[in-house]
Design an enzyme around this catalytic site. Structure first.
Site, PDB file in Angstrom:
ATOM      1  CE  LYS A  80      -3.926  -2.249   2.217  1.00 24.12           C
ATOM      2  NZ  LYS A  80      -4.565  -2.642   3.471  1.00 24.12           N
ATOM      3  CD  GLN A 121      -3.587  -4.219   6.680  1.00 29.80           C
ATOM      4  OE1 GLN A 121      -3.398  -3.293   5.914  1.00 29.80           O
ATOM      5  NE2 GLN A 121      -4.339  -5.261   6.364  1.00 29.80           N
ATOM      6  CG  ASP A 181      -9.844   0.192   5.203  1.00 28.30           C
ATOM      7  OD1 ASP A 181      -9.721  -0.177   4.016  1.00 28.30           O
ATOM      8  OD2 ASP A 181      -9.118  -0.229   6.128  1.00 28.30           O
TER       9      ASP A 181
END
Ligand code: NDP
Length: 297
Positions: free
Chosen positions: A54, A98, A121
């Site tokens: 990422k 994460q 997200d």
């Protein structure tokens, strides 16, 4: 006839180019550089790979990339304090924690602490609610990538029968919301669904997000259906090594489906590209700038 392979890698590369071009415009015309902060707690090897890729993709798109790698023993309070700092940092437009986080940290509390405007997200309850009510939301990256692939392959999805296998908050449910928004008739199947093969066989669109290697076979698929395989499962090979397979038995299903995504090289690359797209979207919204076409749902 063998199914058409939906090349997620190629589609993701095109999306990343569009993101990069928009970042260049934001920097040159508005002196704004989108910034993404990724937070990792602990030493989960798979998470470390995701975070690295990422970060690399963010930099390649010309964005600011910040990684916070925290010790597994980091307290919930310290993590929340970091999120608070990132929420107030004007150079950061997207924050991603994460998952999974270690057991002593309440993931729901952490996700709720992220400013919804920076929630790239799309897991914050505000964004879940906005998506569920058909309003402008930050859309979770994996379902967004699946939707983009479906639109690219099928054009309008209106009136199609869609079956999503899996009802998680991060994939199955938002996927179903997006398909509903595009006027599909949507069924969400799960581990208690009766006659799962029969349910799936009705579908023009199948999205498998289960986490069970090669569970979906050709007998489950209506001829010509479009099959999106979200699953990522690592299985042992005969030589003792490992390989990645999806939730769909690719060779078998490719004989009958109209189009299918491979694993790897399907949904995975689109997920990362959509994270970049979401960061640009968040940046444009924060600065009141026009959002580029085609970067969100
Ligand atoms: P979860 O484990 O959170 O959810 C799995 C879902 O599948 C649950 O709703 C569960 O039903 C359902 N399920 C489990 N077994 C069966 C069964 N035998 N029949 C029907 N339904 C079943 O997984 P995620 O949604 O987080 O992820 C799903 C898969 O997608 C995983 O392989 C994951 O690695 C992958 N993934 C890939 C991403 C990518 O970028 N490509 C991103 C995110 C995930 P119930 O609710 O009843 O238990």
């Amino acid at each position: 006839m063998a199914a058409k392979v939906i090349d997620g890698k190629a589609l993701a590369a095109r999306l990343r180019e569009r993101v990069k071009a928009h970042v260049t415009r934001l920097v040159e015309e508005h002196a704004v550089q989108p910034g993404l902060a990724v937070v990792l707690v602990g030493e989960n090897p798979a998470s470390e790979v995701y975070v690295r890729s990422k970060g690399k993709a963010t930099k390649e798109a010309g964005m600011k990339s910040v990684e916070h790698k925290l010790d597994a023993a980091t307290s919930e309070a310290d993590l929340l304090a970091l999120i608070d700092r990132l929420n107030r940092d004007a150079t950061i437009h997207g924050i991603l924690v994460q998952l999974p986080v270690p057991d002593h940290i309440d993931a729901d509390k952490v996700l709720a602490a992220i400013d919804p405007a920076k929630d790239v997200d799309g897991f914050h309850i505000s964004n879940v609610g906005l998506l569920g009510t058909g309003q402008k939301a930050m859309v979770p990256c994996t379902p967004l990538g699946c939707l983009m692939m479906l639109r690219e392959e099928l054009g309008s999805l209106s009136g199609m029968e869609a079956v999503v296998i899996g009802r998680s908050n991060i994939v199955g449910k938002p996927m179903a919301q997006l398909l509903l928004k595009d006027s599909c008739t949507v069924t969400i199947a799960h581990s208690r669904t009766r006659d799962l093969p029969g349910v799936v066989r009705r579908a023009d669109i199948v999205v498998a997000a289960v986490g069970r290697p090669t569970m979906v076979t050709a007998q489950w698929i209506k001829p010509g259906a479009t099959v999106i395989d979200v699953g990522i499962n690592r299985i042992e090979k005969e030589d003792g090594g490992t390989r990645l397979v999806g939730d769909v038995d690719y060779e078998d299903v490719a004989k009958i489906a109209g189009a299918i995504t491979p694993v790897p090289g399907g949904v995975g690359p689109m997920t990362i590209a959509c994270l970049l797209a979401n960061t640009v979207t968040a940046c444009c919204r924060t600065h009141g700038l026009a959002e580029p076409e085609g970067l969100t749902a």
